[in-house]
Design a protein around this motif. Structure first.
Motif, PDB file in Angstrom:
ATOM      1  N   GLY A  44       0.804  -1.220   0.000  1.00  0.00           N
ATOM      2  CA  GLY A  44       0.000   0.000   0.000  1.00  0.00           C
ATOM      3  C   GLY A  44       0.832   1.262   0.000  1.00  0.00           C
ATOM      4  O   GLY A  44       0.381   2.317   0.461  1.00  0.00           O
ATOM      5  N   ILE A  45       2.065   1.170  -0.541  1.00  0.00           N
ATOM      6  CA  ILE A  45       2.983   2.313  -0.585  1.00  0.00           C
ATOM      7  C   ILE A  45       3.100   2.794  -2.023  1.00  0.00           C
ATOM      8  O   ILE A  45       3.373   2.011  -2.939  1.00  0.00           O
ATOM      9  CB  ILE A  45       4.374   1.941  -0.043  1.00  0.00           C
ATOM     10  CG1 ILE A  45       4.274   1.441   1.400  1.00  0.00           C
ATOM     11  CG2 ILE A  45       5.327   3.133  -0.126  1.00  0.00           C
ATOM     12  CD1 ILE A  45       5.586   0.915   1.952  1.00  0.00           C
ATOM     13  N   ALA A  46       2.882   4.098  -2.231  1.00  0.00           N
ATOM     14  CA  ALA A  46       2.978   4.666  -3.573  1.00  0.00           C
ATOM     15  C   ALA A  46       4.429   4.650  -4.047  1.00  0.00           C
ATOM     16  O   ALA A  46       5.352   4.839  -3.261  1.00  0.00           O
ATOM     17  CB  ALA A  46       2.441   6.094  -3.573  1.00  0.00           C
ATOM     18  N   MET A  47       4.611   4.417  -5.356  1.00  0.00           N
ATOM     19  CA  MET A  47       5.951   4.405  -5.924  1.00  0.00           C
ATOM     20  C   MET A  47       5.901   4.836  -7.368  1.00  0.00           C
ATOM     21  O   MET A  47       5.071   4.338  -8.146  1.00  0.00           O
ATOM     22  CB  MET A  47       6.565   3.006  -5.826  1.00  0.00           C
ATOM     23  CG  MET A  47       8.056   2.955  -6.106  1.00  0.00           C
ATOM     24  SD  MET A  47       8.584   1.340  -6.730  1.00  0.00           S
ATOM     25  CE  MET A  47       8.165   1.486  -8.466  1.00  0.00           C
ATOM     26  N   ASP A  48       6.772   5.771  -7.742  1.00  0.00           N
ATOM     27  CA  ASP A  48       6.870   6.217  -9.122  1.00  0.00           C
ATOM     28  C   ASP A  48       8.005   5.450  -9.790  1.00  0.00           C
ATOM     29  O   ASP A  48       9.151   5.497  -9.334  1.00  0.00           O
ATOM     30  CB  ASP A  48       7.166   7.723  -9.151  1.00  0.00           C
ATOM     31  CG  ASP A  48       7.144   8.304 -10.562  1.00  0.00           C
ATOM     32  OD1 ASP A  48       7.270   7.520 -11.522  1.00  0.00           O
ATOM     33  OD2 ASP A  48       7.031   9.530 -10.694  1.00  0.00           O
TER      34      ASP A  48
END
Length: 228
Positions: free
Chosen positions: A32-36
Motif C-alpha cells: 500500500g505504498i505509492a511508488m513512481d
C-alpha cells in the motif's frame, strides 16, 4: 592509452530495467505504498538497499522502522519470477571483438546473485572483473566501484573508460576521474549531461566502442595474465 572498458549492466548490456521497476512496484503496491517507476530509473546503479531506502523516505517512511531486508528478499523473488533475459544485440556483436582489444569489466548496483546469474548466462567468459552492489561498502554514485576495478586490474584511472546509462553511474565515473560515455536508455539526455560523451542509442555506442584506439594484444594479454 586506454586499456579497460567498464560497463554498467542494466540498460547498457541487458534490457532489464523494466523488470526491476515492475518487481519493485509489485512489492510496494502490496504494501500500500505509492511508488513512481521513474524514481527507480533515476536511482539506477545504486545498491538495492539504497534504492529501497530512498523510495521509502520519499513517502515519509523511516527505513529504520521498516523491514527493508524482507522487502528486498520479496523483490528478488519477484524479479526472478518475471525476468525475461534479453541482451542488446549491439553488445552481443561487439563484446567478443572488444575482449580481444581491452580488459573488460562489469560494475552494477544490482544484487550479487542477480549480476552473476545474468552475466554468466548471457556473457560467459567475456568479463575479467564483475562487481555487484554488494561487493563494496560504498556503491554508485561514490567512485569506489570504478576505482576498485582499476586497482584489481593494476591500471591507472586514466586508462579506463566507463559506459553508463544512468545519472548515478555517470556521477560515479566523474568522481573516479574516468572518461564516461553514456547512452540514455531509460532517462533523458539532460539527466546524464555530465558524461564526457553521450550517444543516442546502442547502435551509436557500438560504433563508438569499435572505433576506439587500443593497445597491442600482447599488452592486454599480459595484464590479463597478471590479474588471473
Amino acid at each position: 592509452m586506454l586499456k579497460v572498458l567498464i560497463f554498467d549492466m542494466d540498460g547498457v548490456l541487458v534490457d532489464s530495467m523494466s523488470y526491476h521497476t515492475e518487481a519493485m512496484k509489485h512489492i510496494f503496491d502490496d504494501l500500500g505504498i505509492a511508488m513512481d517507476k521513474q524514481d527507480i530509473y533515476d536511482l539506477e546503479g545504486s545498491p538495492t538497499v539504497e534504492i529501497v531506502g530512498s523510495l521509502l523516505e520519499k513517502e515519509g517512511i523511516d527505513p529504520n522502522d521498516f523491514d527493508v531486508d524482507g522487502l528486498i528478499k520479496r523483490y528478488r523473488e519477484e524479479f526472478a519470477r518475471i525476468l525475461v533475459l534479453r541482451s542488446f544485440k549491439e553488445m552481443d556483436e561487439c563484446l567478443p571483438i572488444l575482449k580481444e582489444r581491452f580488459l573488460l569489466s562489469v560494475v552494477s548496483g544490482a544484487d550479487r546473485n542477480i549480476v552473476h546469474d545474468v552475466i554468466g548466462r548471457l556473457f560467459d567468459g567475456i568479463f575479467d572483473v564483475v562487481l555487484s552492489g554488494e561487493d563494496l561498502e560504498r556503491g554508485k554514485p561514490e567512485p569506489d566501484p570504478f576505482l576498485k576495478v582499476a586497482e584489481v586490474l593494476n591500471v591507472d584511472r586514466s586508462e579506463c573508460l566507463v559506459v553508463e546509462n544512468a545519472p548515478m553511474g555517470v556521477e560515479a565515473a566523474n568522481r573516479a576521474g574516468m572518461f564516461c560515455v553514456a547512452v540514455p536508455t531509460y532517462v533523458s539526455k539532460e539527466s546524464i549531461a555530465t558524461a564526457d560523451m553521450i550517444v543516442d542509442d546502442h547502435r551509436m555506442l557500438k560504433d563508438f566502442l569499435l572505433g576506439l584506439e587500443y593497445p597491442k594484444k600482447e599488452e592486454v594479454e599480459s595484464l590479463r595474465l597478471l590479474h588471473e
